[in-house]
Design an enzyme around this catalytic site. Structure first.
Site, short mmCIF file in Angstrom:
data_model
loop_
_atom_site.label_atom_id
_atom_site.label_comp_id
_atom_site.label_asym_id
_atom_site.label_seq_id
_atom_site.Cartn_x
_atom_site.Cartn_y
_atom_site.Cartn_z
N SER A 1 24.53 -36.71 28.72
CA SER A 1 24.71 -37.32 27.40
C SER A 1 25.46 -38.64 27.48
CB SER A 1 25.47 -36.37 26.47
OG SER A 1 24.70 -35.23 26.23
N ASP B 1 22.99 -28.78 22.12
CA ASP B 1 22.97 -28.88 23.58
C ASP B 1 23.74 -27.74 24.23
OD1 ASP B 1 22.75 -30.37 26.19
OD2 ASP B 1 24.93 -30.47 25.93
#
Ligand SMILES: [Zn+2]
Length: 491
Positions: free
Chosen positions: A100, A279
């Site tokens: 990320s 996530d």
């Protein structure tokens, strides 16, 4: 008919293969968007479902159909006239599977960086991130997330650190120094009183009543920092079941839009909104956590669409930074529907279950897991009573495991290898796999994957989004859409 390869690649927004030392084709950061914007956008709302593959969106959408008889706002948006759609390659500078930090940095600075980096290129430069670039142009800047506000996705949009994403104390200090107008989410532990004392004009809100006052339009003068958890905000499924006083992502998003609209005035604002725990649930192979957080993100999409209705000055982007664990419903016909229906009874996340286990059984090894942390390790070495394990799972999910399933999970908790795929077996794969016997929601691995992801856009500048693009190319479209002057270097 022959097509000139260079023209074809350029038109499609693809990257020419340039060998570099890493052995992977290098990325070009300077690809010009295919079209010129028709008019500049005053505001940008950039929404990120962290770790969302198409399977994740589809699971949320199917559960909405079963539960509410409705469809996902995001799916509706895709079908709306004037919406622009594309796919995004989510690689980083050092590989095909990004994290990320590298993904958000690619949006932030327009260049690929190595995994783990925040605003720092492989050759050691610190280009100005888009949120700070927009602030230089007089716009307000905000970050809303269900993770710690210092986590990778907000950080990549706004910060530059010479270390990496784990340096969250430094990121917290930098966010305050850069006078980001609004930061709302979790992560209180990175904002100690000693740090906040250096920024006395920052308005800090921590409670539900303070949030309600803020959402109701209570106007402060300085930057606003909303901290609703020490680490990440709880999973939506736990928040709902336990009636926790934490605002939902949609509530935080609505309040942020109103505040930033006032703060930005005529210059406008840039706001990133992240559904960060989508996530985490993917990492855990946790269908319960995943589906509820996906739906919570979609509710925030609905709130933004509603806010933007009848406006023509705001570019809204809804996308993901990468896929995680690629979940999907994988059984045919009525049997598959019946399996998915079982997820409607979910009450708790795997994180909650792990907390229950840890409170019940002393951990021989390793360190106790850090609850509320998306990187929570699977605690092994627990000599667990299978019946207790079964009861905890049933309390959390409404699913009664068979004797064989329960015993397999007890062996997994003791630390035995029970999965042929070692990567999956070392974390929550076996628990996710056993649950899939009942729900048919199965996962590929505990990690991110290289799948391309969706990007959906509407408003001025949305025409700059290409049908297929490398992730860093999105940055150029944002800068162009906002018509930002050249960025000044960051200190
Ligand atoms: Zn992740």
């Amino acid at each position: 008919m022959t097509i000139d390869r260079r023209t074809f690649l350029g038109a499609a927004g693809l990257t020419a293969a340039i060998p570099v030392l890493s052995g992977l084709p290098a990325a070009r950061a300077d690809q010009a968007p295919a079209e010129e914007p028709r008019r500049a956008a005053k505001n940008l709302v950039f929404m990120v479902a962290d770790g969302m593959s198409f399977g994740t969106l589809s699971l949320g959408d199917m559960v909405l159909q079963l539960r509410d008889g409705s469809r996902a706002h995001w799916v509706g948006l895709m079908n709306r006239a004037g919406t622009r759609r594309g796919l995004v390659e989510t690689r980083s500078a050092d590989g095909f599977v990004t994290d990320s930090a590298a993904a958000s940095t690619a949006w932030g600075i327009g260049e690929l960086v190595d995994n783990g980096r925040v605003g720092m290129t492989p050759d050691g430069r610190f280009p100005t991130p888009i949120l700070i670039h927009a602030k230089q142009a007089g716009k307000a800047g905000g970050l809303v997330t269900t993770t710690r506000v210092t986590h990778a996705t907000p950080a990549g949009f706004s910060c530059n650190v010479p270390t990496n994403r784990d340096d969250e104390s430094r990121i917290a200090a930098q966010m305050l120094e850069r006078r980001i107008d609004l930061m709302v989410g979790g992560g209180a532990r990175f904002f100690p009183d000693s740090l906040l004392a250096k920024h006395p004009d920052v308005e800090v809100i921590r409670t539900r009543s303070q949030f309600d006052a803020f959402a109701g339009g209570a106007v402060g003068t300085g930057p606003l920092l909303g901290l609703f958890a020490g680490s990440h905000v709880p999973f939506e499924v736990d928040r709902r079941t336990l009636s926790l006083p934490v605002p939902s992502l949609a509530e935080m998003s609505r309040a942020a839009l109103a505040r930033l609209e006032r703060a930005g005035g005529d210059a406008g604002f840039v706001l990133q909104i992240e559904g960060g725990r989508v996530d985490h649930a993917g990492h855990y192979n946790d269908a319960a956590g995943l589906i509820d957080d996906m739906i919570a993100f979609d509710a925030a999409v609905g709130a933004v669409i509603e806010w933007a209705a009848n406006r023509d000055d705001t570019l809204v982007i809804v996308t993901a930074d990468h896929a995680t664990a690629n979940p999907g419903l994988t059984e045919y016909g009525a049997r598959g529907v019946k399996g998915l229906m079982k997820t409607l009874k979910f009450r708790h996340s795997f994180e909650w279950m792990e907390g229950k286990l840890a409170s019940k059984f002393p951990l021989a090894n390793p360190e106790p897991p850090e609850f509320g942390d998306g990187d929570m390790a699977h605690a092994t070495g627990i000599d667990i009573n299978p019946a207790d394990l079964r009861d905890i799972i049933e309390e959390a999910t409404g699913i009664a495991l068979s004797k064989g399933e329960t015993e397999l999970l007890a062996r997994w908790k003791r630390g035995e290898a029970v999965d042929g795929f070692a990567l999956a077996g070392a974390r929550y794969g076996p628990l996710g796999a056993v649950m899939a016997n009942h729900t048919f929601v199965a996962f590929l691995s505990p990690n991110h994957t290289s799948d391309p992801v969706e990007i959906t856009a509407f408003g001025p500048g949305s025409e700059l989004i290409a049908p297929w693009q490398q992730i860093n190319r999105v940055h150029a479209a944002l800068v162009k859409a906002l018509d930002l002057p050249p960025a000044k270097p960051v200190a």
